[in-house]
Each structure stands twice: as structure tokens, then as C-alpha cells.
Design a protein around this motif. Sequence first.
Motif, mmCIF file in Angstrom:
data_model
loop_
_atom_site.group_PDB
_atom_site.id
_atom_site.type_symbol
_atom_site.label_atom_id
_atom_site.label_comp_id
_atom_site.label_asym_id
_atom_site.label_seq_id
_atom_site.Cartn_x
_atom_site.Cartn_y
_atom_site.Cartn_z
ATOM 1 N N VAL A 30 14.756 45.246 87.486
ATOM 2 C CA VAL A 30 14.272 45.760 86.205
ATOM 3 C C VAL A 30 15.471 46.050 85.300
ATOM 4 C CG1 VAL A 30 13.056 47.661 85.058
ATOM 5 C CG2 VAL A 30 12.184 46.744 87.219
ATOM 6 N N ALA A 31 15.371 45.611 84.061
ATOM 7 C CA ALA A 31 16.363 45.927 83.028
ATOM 8 C C ALA A 31 15.685 46.866 82.037
ATOM 9 C CB ALA A 31 16.827 44.648 82.328
ATOM 10 N N LYS A 32 16.444 47.810 81.517
ATOM 11 C CA LYS A 32 15.895 48.758 80.540
ATOM 12 C C LYS A 32 16.678 48.664 79.240
ATOM 13 C CE LYS A 32 14.650 52.140 84.105
ATOM 14 N NZ LYS A 32 13.227 52.249 84.074
ATOM 15 N N GLY A 33 15.947 48.559 78.148
ATOM 16 C CA GLY A 33 16.573 48.486 76.836
ATOM 17 C C GLY A 33 16.022 49.548 75.911
ATOM 18 N N LYS A 34 16.734 49.769 74.818
ATOM 19 C CA LYS A 34 16.286 50.737 73.815
ATOM 20 C C LYS A 34 15.901 49.953 72.576
ATOM 21 C CE LYS A 34 16.335 55.193 72.306
ATOM 22 N NZ LYS A 34 15.058 55.233 71.635
ATOM 23 N N GLY A 35 14.598 49.866 72.323
ATOM 24 C CA GLY A 35 14.099 49.117 71.175
ATOM 25 C C GLY A 35 13.916 49.997 69.961
ATOM 26 N N THR A 63 6.555 48.377 67.600
ATOM 27 C CA THR A 63 5.560 48.338 66.530
ATOM 28 C C THR A 63 4.502 47.265 66.802
ATOM 29 O OG1 THR A 63 7.342 48.944 65.008
ATOM 30 C CG2 THR A 63 5.287 48.161 64.021
ATOM 31 N N PRO A 64 3.218 47.642 66.852
ATOM 32 C CA PRO A 64 2.156 46.650 67.081
ATOM 33 C C PRO A 64 2.202 45.539 66.032
ATOM 34 C CG PRO A 64 1.284 48.876 67.294
ATOM 35 C CD PRO A 64 2.691 49.004 66.757
ATOM 36 N N GLY A 65 2.054 44.304 66.496
ATOM 37 C CA GLY A 65 2.041 43.159 65.593
ATOM 38 C C GLY A 65 3.412 42.631 65.223
ATOM 39 N N LEU A 66 4.453 43.416 65.466
ATOM 40 C CA LEU A 66 5.823 42.959 65.195
ATOM 41 C C LEU A 66 6.622 42.998 66.487
ATOM 42 C CD1 LEU A 66 6.668 44.625 61.756
ATOM 43 C CD2 LEU A 66 6.477 42.195 62.227
ATOM 44 N N GLY A 67 7.148 44.181 66.817
ATOM 45 C CA GLY A 67 7.965 44.330 68.017
ATOM 46 C C GLY A 67 7.221 44.016 69.297
ATOM 47 N N THR A 68 5.896 44.230 69.300
ATOM 48 C CA THR A 68 5.141 43.942 70.533
ATOM 49 C C THR A 68 5.109 42.449 70.848
ATOM 50 O OG1 THR A 68 3.083 43.948 69.264
ATOM 51 C CG2 THR A 68 3.670 45.999 70.415
ATOM 52 N N GLY A 94 24.048 33.016 71.180
ATOM 53 C CA GLY A 94 23.243 32.746 72.377
ATOM 54 C C GLY A 94 22.150 31.735 72.106
ATOM 55 N N LYS A 95 21.179 31.679 73.002
ATOM 56 C CA LYS A 95 20.119 30.677 72.898
ATOM 57 C C LYS A 95 18.732 31.276 72.695
ATOM 58 C CE LYS A 95 22.520 27.002 75.186
ATOM 59 N NZ LYS A 95 22.521 25.992 76.222
ATOM 60 N N ILE A 96 18.661 32.565 72.335
ATOM 61 C CA ILE A 96 17.373 33.225 72.133
ATOM 62 C C ILE A 96 17.126 33.415 70.641
ATOM 63 C CG2 ILE A 96 15.983 35.284 72.603
ATOM 64 C CD1 ILE A 96 16.676 33.804 75.175
ATOM 65 N N ASP A 97 15.997 32.895 70.158
ATOM 66 C CA ASP A 97 15.619 33.106 68.761
ATOM 67 C C ASP A 97 14.892 34.439 68.650
ATOM 68 O OD1 ASP A 97 16.643 30.658 67.856
ATOM 69 O OD2 ASP A 97 14.800 29.610 68.426
ATOM 70 N N ALA A 98 15.365 35.277 67.729
ATOM 71 C CA ALA A 98 14.727 36.577 67.499
ATOM 72 C C ALA A 98 13.347 36.366 66.883
ATOM 73 C CB ALA A 98 15.587 37.418 66.556
ATOM 74 N N ILE A 99 12.477 37.344 67.082
ATOM 75 C CA ILE A 99 11.158 37.333 66.457
ATOM 76 C C ILE A 99 11.336 37.784 65.013
ATOM 77 C CG2 ILE A 99 8.874 38.412 66.481
ATOM 78 C CD1 ILE A 99 9.456 38.817 69.580
ATOM 79 N N GLY A 101 11.056 39.620 61.806
ATOM 80 C CA GLY A 101 10.590 40.976 61.526
ATOM 81 C C GLY A 101 10.747 41.932 62.689
ATOM 82 N N ALA A 102 11.300 41.437 63.791
ATOM 83 C CA ALA A 102 11.460 42.294 64.974
ATOM 84 C C ALA A 102 12.811 42.038 65.645
ATOM 85 C CB ALA A 102 10.326 42.061 65.966
ATOM 86 N N THR A 103 13.853 41.963 64.826
ATOM 87 C CA THR A 103 15.188 41.683 65.349
ATOM 88 C C THR A 103 15.666 42.785 66.295
ATOM 89 O OG1 THR A 103 15.677 40.504 63.311
ATOM 90 C CG2 THR A 103 17.545 41.045 64.703
ATOM 91 N N ILE A 104 15.375 44.036 65.971
ATOM 92 C CA ILE A 104 15.837 45.141 66.819
ATOM 93 C C ILE A 104 15.201 45.037 68.207
ATOM 94 C CG2 ILE A 104 15.785 47.659 67.147
ATOM 95 C CD1 ILE A 104 16.026 47.895 64.049
ATOM 96 N N SER A 105 13.896 44.782 68.246
ATOM 97 C CA SER A 105 13.197 44.633 69.532
ATOM 98 C C SER A 105 13.746 43.432 70.302
ATOM 99 C CB SER A 105 11.695 44.448 69.303
ATOM 100 O OG SER A 105 11.168 45.502 68.540
ATOM 101 N N SER A 106 13.935 42.314 69.605
ATOM 102 C CA SER A 106 14.447 41.089 70.234
ATOM 103 C C SER A 106 15.836 41.325 70.819
ATOM 104 C CB SER A 106 14.527 39.948 69.205
ATOM 105 O OG SER A 106 13.279 39.721 68.596
ATOM 106 N N LYS A 107 16.694 41.973 70.032
ATOM 107 C CA LYS A 107 18.066 42.243 70.475
ATOM 108 C C LYS A 107 18.069 43.233 71.640
ATOM 109 C CE LYS A 107 22.675 43.443 68.712
ATOM 110 N NZ LYS A 107 23.330 42.632 69.710
ATOM 111 N N ALA A 108 17.167 44.202 71.611
ATOM 112 C CA ALA A 108 17.088 45.182 72.705
ATOM 113 C C ALA A 108 16.792 44.483 74.030
ATOM 114 C CB ALA A 108 16.013 46.226 72.405
ATOM 115 N N VAL A 109 15.888 43.508 74.003
ATOM 116 C CA VAL A 109 15.535 42.777 75.228
ATOM 117 C C VAL A 109 16.710 41.921 75.693
ATOM 118 C CG1 VAL A 109 14.024 41.022 76.240
ATOM 119 C CG2 VAL A 109 13.060 42.783 74.746
ATOM 120 N N THR A 110 17.281 41.122 74.778
ATOM 121 C CA THR A 110 18.376 40.238 75.188
ATOM 122 C C THR A 110 19.580 41.040 75.684
ATOM 123 O OG1 THR A 110 19.125 40.026 72.897
ATOM 124 C CG2 THR A 110 17.727 38.277 73.741
#
Length: 129
Positions: A30-35, A63-68, A94-99, A101-110
Motif C-alpha cells: 500500500v502506498a499513501k499519498g496526500k491529495g 472532489t467528486p467528479g474531479l479528483g475521484t 514521466g508517462k502518466i497523464d494527469a486528469i 482539473g485534478a492535477t493535485i490528485s493525479s500528482k498525489a497518486v504518482t
Amino acid sequence: AIFTYTDDYEPKKDYYIAYRDKQVIGFAFVAKGKGYGGEINIFVGLNTDFTIEQIKILSNTETPGLGTKITEDSFTGQFKGLSFKDVSLSKDGGKIDAITGATISSKAVTDAVRKELEEKIEVIKSDMK
């Protein structure tokens, strides 16, 4: 399940070894990130060559509809087959395209997956000696 073709798991201190027919087929942790909305927990499956089998978002408060959207296959599917060095957003080389409107969430995961990969690969390599 991260490995659809596994028939046994062995828990280690901070990861699992996945087996099929008593052969090691990979590792999971398990990896844990701060979104944007709080903590994101990510289950990561790693092949024996240390490429990603897949990731699964276990929990998030984005955020529902964005970060989710980080839970959707269109995002998580990008991780499959990647090695440690490729796990970052494309804008960071890298090779991951951010979502959108949800760059913070995307970056938190990567970032969380990359950081945990770096640590776990060293631990696993050391344990396998």
C-alpha cells in the motif's frame, strides 16, 4: 485482486509476496499519498521484474467528479507495465497523464506510488538475496 492469477499470498513486514503454483509472481503493498481532499490509499501490484502489474485506489476523499477520477481505469491503467523511473506525470518527464482539473490528485497518486516503489524495491531485493 491485484494479481488475478495468484493462488497464495505471504505477508511480510510491510508488503506481500504473491504466488502461483508455489512460484513467486509478484509483490503487493500500500502506498499513501496526500491529495487535494486528504489521504489517498493505493494498492500497488509489482511484477518480479519490478514493473507495475496494476494499481487500485483503496480510499480517497477527493472532489467528486474531479479528483475521484483517480479511481477510474483511464487513469490507473496508465501505470501498468511502467518501471519506477516512468512513474510521474508527463509534465514532470514521466508517462502518466494527469486528469484534467485534478492535477493535485493525479500528482498525489504518482508521487506516492513512485516513493513507495523506490523504498519497497530496495527492501524486496534485499529480502530476496
